[in-house]
Design a protein around this motif. Sequence first.
Motif, PDB file in Angstrom:
ATOM      1  N   TYR A 296      25.888  34.577  28.082  1.00 15.97           N
ATOM      2  CA  TYR A 296      26.612  33.637  27.228  1.00 15.97           C
ATOM      3  C   TYR A 296      26.807  32.397  28.070  1.00 15.97           C
ATOM      4  CZ  TYR A 296      27.797  37.428  24.013  1.00 15.97           C
ATOM      5  OH  TYR A 296      27.752  38.446  23.118  1.00 15.97           O
TER       6      TYR A 296
ATOM      7  N   LYS B 252      25.699  44.853  19.321  1.00 13.10           N
ATOM      8  CA  LYS B 252      25.357  43.718  18.457  1.00 13.10           C
ATOM      9  C   LYS B 252      23.871  43.417  18.538  1.00 13.10           C
ATOM     10  CE  LYS B 252      29.556  40.919  18.167  1.00 13.10           C
ATOM     11  NZ  LYS B 252      30.162  39.651  18.608  1.00 13.10           N
TER      12      LYS B 252
ATOM     13  N   ASN C 240      21.808  45.579  16.452  1.00 11.11           N
ATOM     14  CA  ASN C 240      21.927  45.229  15.040  1.00 11.11           C
ATOM     15  C   ASN C 240      21.278  43.912  14.686  1.00 11.11           C
ATOM     16  OD1 ASN C 240      23.564  47.224  13.594  1.00 11.11           O
ATOM     17  ND2 ASN C 240      25.036  46.773  15.200  1.00 11.11           N
TER      18      ASN C 240
ATOM     19  N   LEU D   2      22.369  41.070  15.628  1.00 15.46           N
ATOM     20  CA  LEU D   2      23.379  40.025  15.506  1.00 15.46           C
ATOM     21  C   LEU D   2      23.354  39.075  16.696  1.00 15.46           C
ATOM     22  CD1 LEU D   2      26.385  42.140  14.223  1.00 15.46           C
ATOM     23  CD2 LEU D   2      25.026  40.542  12.919  1.00 15.46           C
ATOM     24  N   LEU D   3      22.705  39.508  17.759  1.00 20.82           N
ATOM     25  CA  LEU D   3      22.551  38.655  18.941  1.00 20.82           C
ATOM     26  C   LEU D   3      21.108  38.790  19.394  1.00 20.82           C
ATOM     27  CD1 LEU D   3      25.637  39.559  21.187  1.00 20.82           C
ATOM     28  CD2 LEU D   3      25.249  37.402  20.033  1.00 20.82           C
ATOM     29  N   THR D   4      20.548  37.708  19.946  1.00 20.09           N
ATOM     30  CA  THR D   4      19.189  37.844  20.472  1.00 20.09           C
ATOM     31  C   THR D   4      19.252  37.932  21.991  1.00 20.09           C
ATOM     32  OG1 THR D   4      19.041  35.451  20.278  1.00 20.09           O
ATOM     33  CG2 THR D   4      17.919  36.731  18.613  1.00 20.09           C
TER      34      THR D   4
ATOM     35  N   VAL E  53      14.701  43.563   9.371  1.00 22.56           N
ATOM     36  CA  VAL E  53      15.012  44.190   8.088  1.00 22.56           C
ATOM     37  C   VAL E  53      14.697  45.688   8.111  1.00 22.56           C
ATOM     38  CG1 VAL E  53      14.508  44.199   5.635  1.00 22.56           C
ATOM     39  CG2 VAL E  53      14.606  42.053   6.864  1.00 22.56           C
TER      40      VAL E  53
ATOM     41  N   LYS F  17      17.312  47.577  10.062  1.00 23.06           N
ATOM     42  CA  LYS F  17      18.622  47.575   9.409  1.00 23.06           C
ATOM     43  C   LYS F  17      18.699  48.624   8.305  1.00 23.06           C
ATOM     44  CE  LYS F  17      19.466  42.871  10.737  1.00 23.06           C
ATOM     45  NZ  LYS F  17      19.553  41.455  10.391  1.00 23.06           N
ATOM     46  N   LYS F  18      17.542  48.997   7.770  1.00 23.67           N
ATOM     47  CA  LYS F  18      17.556  50.024   6.737  1.00 23.67           C
ATOM     48  C   LYS F  18      17.954  51.377   7.300  1.00 23.67           C
ATOM     49  CE  LYS F  18      14.005  48.040   3.746  1.00 23.67           C
ATOM     50  NZ  LYS F  18      12.586  48.025   3.429  1.00 23.67           N
TER      51      LYS F  18
ATOM     52  N   TYR G 208      26.141  50.637  10.825  1.00 19.33           N
ATOM     53  CA  TYR G 208      26.955  50.006  11.855  1.00 19.33           C
ATOM     54  C   TYR G 208      28.422  49.908  11.463  1.00 19.33           C
ATOM     55  CZ  TYR G 208      28.541  45.916  14.645  1.00 19.33           C
ATOM     56  OH  TYR G 208      29.222  45.042  15.459  1.00 19.33           O
TER      57      TYR G 208
ATOM     58  N   ARG H 225      35.733  45.111  13.736  1.00 20.36           N
ATOM     59  CA  ARG H 225      36.513  44.392  12.733  1.00 20.36           C
ATOM     60  C   ARG H 225      36.303  44.931  11.333  1.00 20.36           C
ATOM     61  NH1 ARG H 225      37.553  39.440  15.724  1.00 20.36           N
ATOM     62  NH2 ARG H 225      35.782  39.151  17.057  1.00 20.36           N
ATOM     63  N   THR H 226      37.269  44.619  10.454  1.00 20.73           N
ATOM     64  CA  THR H 226      37.011  44.909   9.032  1.00 20.73           C
ATOM     65  C   THR H 226      36.145  43.766   8.530  1.00 20.73           C
ATOM     66  OG1 THR H 226      39.248  44.100   8.762  1.00 20.73           O
ATOM     67  CG2 THR H 226      38.853  46.353   8.131  1.00 20.73           C
ATOM     68  N   TYR H 227      35.078  44.127   7.844  1.00 16.58           N
ATOM     69  CA  TYR H 227      34.175  43.069   7.391  1.00 16.58           C
ATOM     70  C   TYR H 227      34.165  42.888   5.888  1.00 16.58           C
ATOM     71  CZ  TYR H 227      30.814  47.042   7.282  1.00 16.58           C
ATOM     72  OH  TYR H 227      30.178  48.233   7.080  1.00 16.58           O
ATOM     73  N   PHE H 228      35.190  43.429   5.243  1.00 12.26           N
ATOM     74  CA  PHE H 228      35.282  43.206   3.809  1.00 12.26           C
ATOM     75  C   PHE H 228      36.330  42.154   3.505  1.00 12.26           C
ATOM     76  CE2 PHE H 228      32.283  46.061   2.372  1.00 12.26           C
ATOM     77  CZ  PHE H 228      32.417  47.286   2.989  1.00 12.26           C
TER      78      PHE H 228
ATOM     79  N   PHE I 140      22.300  48.104  -1.581  1.00 14.16           N
ATOM     80  CA  PHE I 140      21.469  47.679  -0.467  1.00 14.16           C
ATOM     81  C   PHE I 140      20.916  48.805   0.393  1.00 14.16           C
ATOM     82  CE2 PHE I 140      21.399  43.163  -0.666  1.00 14.16           C
ATOM     83  CZ  PHE I 140      22.546  42.792  -1.338  1.00 14.16           C
TER      84      PHE I 140
END
Lengths: 232, 123, 266
Positions: free
Chosen positions: A14, A48, A51, A53-55, A70, A73-74, A78, A82-85, A101
Amino acid sequence: MAPILECINLGKNYGSVPALSGVNLQIQRGRIVGLLGPNGSGKTTLIKMANGLLTPSFGSILIDGKAPGVETKKIVSYLPERTYFNEWMKVSYCVELFKDFYGDFSPETAYSMMSALDIKTNAAFRTLSKGTKEKIQLILVMSRKASLYLLDEPIGGVDPAARDYIISTIISNYNENGTVVISTHLIHDIENILDYVVFLDKGSVRMSGSSDELRMQSHKSIDNMFREVFRC
Amino acid sequence: MGWQFNSDKPIYLQICDRISRDIISEVYPSGQQLPSVRDLAVRAGVNPNTMQKAMAELEQSGLVTSHRTSGRYVTKDRTMLEKLKHDLISGGVEAFFEAMEHLGIKPSETLALIQNKLESEEA
Amino acid sequence: MLGKLLKHEFKATYRVFLPLFAALAALAFINRLTIWNETGMFGGLMVFLYVLIVIAVFIASIIVVLSRFYTNLLGDEGYLMFTLPVTVDQNIVSKLIAGLVWSVASFIAVLVSIGLMAPAEKLSYAIESIAQAWKAAVQVYPSFATVFWAVYVPVVIVTVVISILQFYASMAIGPMLVKNRFWGTVVAYIAISFVNRLLSGLIALLPMGKYLTAPDVLASAAAPVSIELFSQMMIATLITNIAFGVLYYFAASVVLKKRLNLGAGR
């Protein structure tokens, strides 16, 4: 068969701060694996990246032999910290979303687990307690027949009864073709369900192996081993 | 939740010990069907793979038999169960005497302690 | 998968717009009764409320477009959206399409509500005048109909799309400029607008270039030359804007693919 998760000299910076420095790891299928390390050791960064979410800054990470995308991810389920809703969403809507999905999602499993906890499916997220929200996310994630479950700190900051619930849910929904990776720094509560452990320290793998073997060799619980390795 | 395990022995062997004791104490009587591996794993708070290993070990010893479609059952072999009970009991007695000796208590004193205990319980 | 994303986009947003559209219709009907008669303060109040709702519709469409991207993709919900088995592009495009649809729907809703406010005779009079104006335009300029539907309307839609994309690009690039996500977005938006205006202005002047060496031609103000010049400038501006739009899309797409940093910059 290819390992379900493989890191090849995986690194992430980072800016100038290295979060992961050259991790080499292979996780075989059908295991419950503990990704153990103190805060800041790189566990969340690694998850991450699995998933997408980070490269990576260098090196690579492969899920079932493929780069995160894609297709991976199928088959990856994960559970982030955090709550992601959205607060305004209804529980039933979230179930519908997962059903739309994810082909491997079973709404029946999810609903039966929720009714066992007396959760009203037309409740909006904002009316639920933090603990209930976390359980719902766990239920949704575990109601998929995924090849790889990535659970990031599922038991941190949760009361003991909830912790038991989470561990029981992981055990009873575990499918033999699936692999569960649990990242945590709370080892004592969870070590009895781990087949394999990976100790992560400041971005690299300190130690890894079958938990039974490690216990036999050192005559210590994994928890005690951890405390020794990471003694301040 | 979950059974207690220590780091002396692999967990699956500790599970075997625990289930053997449960069989002797009739928690799972002779001939009874055992809960599924998954259920037992949840109760014990362990990995289903570990529970599976423990079951395999118990099958090996003959204490548990497996019927492909209907699951696992405690053996009906009374002789084996009697032997197991006897082994566990004498093992327990051995351990007790060793512990007493460790504390420096002579066998005759140990006997006296036991007699006193029994008498006070009858009263 | 894009279809599913769209379905969920609309599900997440219709509760904002449908009540507003209903209020628009309701107030239009009420005003239809009150405007044309003397109702004093009550009538005035109704007009005021109507205008308020129109403004609300306008603001709502902007806020929804922004927040769907900002909160749903770049906030905590991003943990869900980016782990669904969809591509980053599908995520962006679904939001873009939904944003466009709501913007156009809002515009049409307001037009319809204006129409509703007129009593039947005035409405049919208005419609007839528009029809006559259209016919007159077609007589003077035969391909007017084609130009209207094939050029003018698409241009308006493209302009809406590009302005939405400008917001998306700002939100994506923002955190890279300034640590705080919100201020980074504001700074990025202002910077992008500035560069856009500057370049568009310069490029628009290009068609003028050939007249700089022959100012007398320009001075003669021959009508065909002016109109031609004007349309060239319009086309140049349009092409520049489309190019910027494409750039904005790629900026957002590439940043979200390579530099997604959920949970940073709070």
